[in-house]
Design a protein around this motif. Sequence first.
Motif, PDB file in Angstrom:
ATOM      1  N   LYS A 189       7.562   7.746  -6.556  1.00 48.07           N
ATOM      2  CA  LYS A 189       6.830   6.492  -6.341  1.00 48.07           C
ATOM      3  C   LYS A 189       7.222   5.506  -7.436  1.00 48.07           C
ATOM      4  O   LYS A 189       7.541   5.900  -8.553  1.00 48.07           O
ATOM      5  CB  LYS A 189       5.323   6.741  -6.396  1.00 48.07           C
ATOM      6  N   TYR A 195       0.932   1.030 -11.152  1.00 42.75           N
ATOM      7  CA  TYR A 195       0.026   1.775 -10.275  1.00 42.75           C
ATOM      8  C   TYR A 195      -1.136   0.907  -9.814  1.00 42.75           C
ATOM      9  O   TYR A 195      -1.544   0.960  -8.650  1.00 42.75           O
ATOM     10  CB  TYR A 195      -0.515   3.020 -10.994  1.00 42.75           C
ATOM     11  N   GLN A 227      -7.355  10.576  -7.006  1.00 42.45           N
ATOM     12  CA  GLN A 227      -6.801   9.732  -5.944  1.00 42.45           C
ATOM     13  C   GLN A 227      -5.699  10.527  -5.247  1.00 42.45           C
ATOM     14  O   GLN A 227      -4.862  11.143  -5.909  1.00 42.45           O
ATOM     15  CB  GLN A 227      -6.227   8.443  -6.525  1.00 42.45           C
ATOM     16  N   GLU A 228      -5.680  10.484  -3.951  1.00 44.25           N
ATOM     17  CA  GLU A 228      -4.744  11.324  -3.197  1.00 44.25           C
ATOM     18  C   GLU A 228      -3.291  11.060  -3.576  1.00 44.25           C
ATOM     19  O   GLU A 228      -2.536  11.998  -3.833  1.00 44.25           O
ATOM     20  CB  GLU A 228      -4.944  11.122  -1.701  1.00 44.25           C
ATOM     21  N   ASP A 229      -2.885   9.801  -3.636  1.00 40.85           N
ATOM     22  CA  ASP A 229      -1.493   9.515  -3.970  1.00 40.85           C
ATOM     23  C   ASP A 229      -1.166   9.931  -5.397  1.00 40.85           C
ATOM     24  O   ASP A 229      -0.079  10.409  -5.689  1.00 40.85           O
ATOM     25  CB  ASP A 229      -1.152   8.036  -3.740  1.00 40.85           C
ATOM     26  N   HIS A 251      -1.030  14.070  -5.603  1.00 42.15           N
ATOM     27  CA  HIS A 251       0.115  14.731  -4.973  1.00 42.15           C
ATOM     28  C   HIS A 251       1.389  14.547  -5.781  1.00 42.15           C
ATOM     29  O   HIS A 251       2.281  15.387  -5.749  1.00 42.15           O
ATOM     30  CB  HIS A 251       0.334  14.213  -3.548  1.00 42.15           C
ATOM     31  N   ILE A 252       1.502  13.461  -6.508  1.00 39.17           N
ATOM     32  CA  ILE A 252       2.707  13.215  -7.283  1.00 39.17           C
ATOM     33  C   ILE A 252       2.635  13.853  -8.666  1.00 39.17           C
ATOM     34  O   ILE A 252       3.579  14.451  -9.138  1.00 39.17           O
ATOM     35  CB  ILE A 252       2.931  11.674  -7.443  1.00 39.17           C
TER      36      ILE A 252
END
Length: 176
Positions: free
Chosen positions: A63, A85, A168-170, A173-174
């Motif tokens: 990202k 972000y 936070q999902e994003d 996952h990263i």
Amino acid sequence: MSNKAALRELQQRLAERMQASPETTLIASWLAVECAGVGLLFSLKQASEIFAPVPIQPVPYAKPWLAGVANLRGGLFTVVDLAVYLGLREPAPQRAVAAQARLVAMGSELNLNCALLVDRLAGLRSDEQLPLAPEQPAGPLPRFAGALRCDEAGRHWQEINLEALTRQEDFLHIVA
């Protein structure tokens, strides 16, 4: 004799002032940082160490807000450019890190080897120094955005809940 009397009177007035003034010790609750000119507050319970800029190795196909990974005290940490972000700044490939920039590591209780790249530190603040702003932002805010606070100069500071940020999902996952 008049000098002795004047000195005694001065000592007495100073003693009275010292007793009259309440002893107030400000206890820092917040680490104040800036990202793209915006004042942000991290709870000292959630932020851990502060590091000077170190070489950050980019991660291919990540990202845009993932600055890369860095070796901090012998541990491998994911580095998130917080301004990117939060949408405060556009991502730039291989952006040079300013000398006053810092890496703020997440607290160990968050179980995440992650550091946030911030533009500069603004110091430690207490709740007394930063009362709640009279007007809070209207509309929906991200779950990690806490209350808006205001300093004596009228500058606004946004609380950031680092634990909620890491959920936070994003982000999760990263970084995880």
